[in-house]
Design a protein around this motif. Structure first.
Motif, PDB file in Angstrom:
ATOM      1  N   LEU A 176      40.128  41.890  42.212  1.00  0.00           N
ATOM      2  CA  LEU A 176      39.977  40.964  43.335  1.00  0.00           C
ATOM      3  C   LEU A 176      41.331  40.414  43.779  1.00  0.00           C
ATOM      4  CD1 LEU A 176      38.102  39.407  45.258  1.00  0.00           C
ATOM      5  CD2 LEU A 176      37.871  37.662  43.479  1.00  0.00           C
ATOM      6  N   ALA A 177      42.172  40.061  42.815  1.00  0.00           N
ATOM      7  CA  ALA A 177      43.506  39.546  43.136  1.00  0.00           C
ATOM      8  C   ALA A 177      44.331  40.603  43.867  1.00  0.00           C
ATOM      9  CB  ALA A 177      44.214  39.096  41.860  1.00  0.00           C
ATOM     10  N   ARG A 178      44.259  41.859  43.425  1.00  0.00           N
ATOM     11  CA  ARG A 178      44.987  42.948  44.106  1.00  0.00           C
ATOM     12  C   ARG A 178      44.481  43.113  45.534  1.00  0.00           C
ATOM     13  NH1 ARG A 178      44.913  45.555  39.053  1.00  0.00           N
ATOM     14  NH2 ARG A 178      42.919  46.534  39.523  1.00  0.00           N
ATOM     15  N   GLN A 179      43.158  43.115  45.710  1.00  0.00           N
ATOM     16  CA  GLN A 179      42.583  43.294  47.045  1.00  0.00           C
ATOM     17  C   GLN A 179      43.009  42.175  47.992  1.00  0.00           C
ATOM     18  OE1 GLN A 179      38.339  43.539  46.691  1.00  0.00           O
ATOM     19  NE2 GLN A 179      38.359  45.609  45.869  1.00  0.00           N
ATOM     20  N   ARG A 180      43.101  40.971  47.460  1.00  0.00           N
ATOM     21  CA  ARG A 180      43.454  39.830  48.294  1.00  0.00           C
ATOM     22  C   ARG A 180      44.960  39.582  48.363  1.00  0.00           C
ATOM     23  NH1 ARG A 180      39.526  36.249  49.776  1.00  0.00           N
ATOM     24  NH2 ARG A 180      37.444  36.804  49.102  1.00  0.00           N
ATOM     25  N   GLY A 181      45.692  40.256  47.520  1.00  0.00           N
ATOM     26  CA  GLY A 181      47.136  40.023  47.481  1.00  0.00           C
ATOM     27  C   GLY A 181      47.457  38.630  46.978  1.00  0.00           C
ATOM     28  N   SER A 182      46.697  38.171  46.006  1.00  0.00           N
ATOM     29  CA  SER A 182      46.884  36.816  45.490  1.00  0.00           C
ATOM     30  C   SER A 182      47.066  36.839  43.982  1.00  0.00           C
ATOM     31  CB  SER A 182      45.670  35.952  45.852  1.00  0.00           C
ATOM     32  OG  SER A 182      44.504  36.432  45.213  1.00  0.00           O
ATOM     33  N   SER A 183      47.301  35.663  43.426  1.00  0.00           N
ATOM     34  CA  SER A 183      47.424  35.557  41.971  1.00  0.00           C
ATOM     35  C   SER A 183      46.037  35.574  41.346  1.00  0.00           C
ATOM     36  CB  SER A 183      48.137  34.252  41.603  1.00  0.00           C
ATOM     37  OG  SER A 183      47.280  33.148  41.893  1.00  0.00           O
TER      38      SER A 183
END
Length: 89
Positions: free
Chosen positions: A20-27
């Motif tokens: 999920l973090a990769r998909q959103r580009g977030s931590s």
């Protein structure tokens, strides 16, 4: 950022959070925060809907009980309630 407490999660859950973090580009923390907030908001909306449905059902039950009461006496007309000048009798 302050570390308040450690949360132990299963490997599969950690993999989902990373994805999920990769998909959103977030931590990882941001991904968890967004997912948890979305779930909380959805749960609150469902609870609100259920509460409204429960109150609506209770009101309808009360109305049905009232409507099922026997009607006694005759129905009064305007002539029964008001004189020829339109004043209450």
């Amino acid at each position: 950022m302050t570390k308040v407490e450690t949360i132990e999660i299963e490997t599969q859950v950690a993999d989902h959070v990373r994805e999920l973090a990769r998909q959103r580009g977030s931590s990882l923390s941001e991904a968890i925060d967004v997912a948890v907030r979305a779930t909380l908001e959805r749960d609150r909306a469902q609870k609100t809907f259920a509460d409204k449905a429960r109150r609506r059902a209770a009101a309808l039950e009360t109305l049905n009980a009232y409507w099922s009461l026997p009607h006694t006496g005759e129905t009064l007309t305007d002539a029964d309630l008001y004189d020829e000048n339109g004043l209450p009798r």
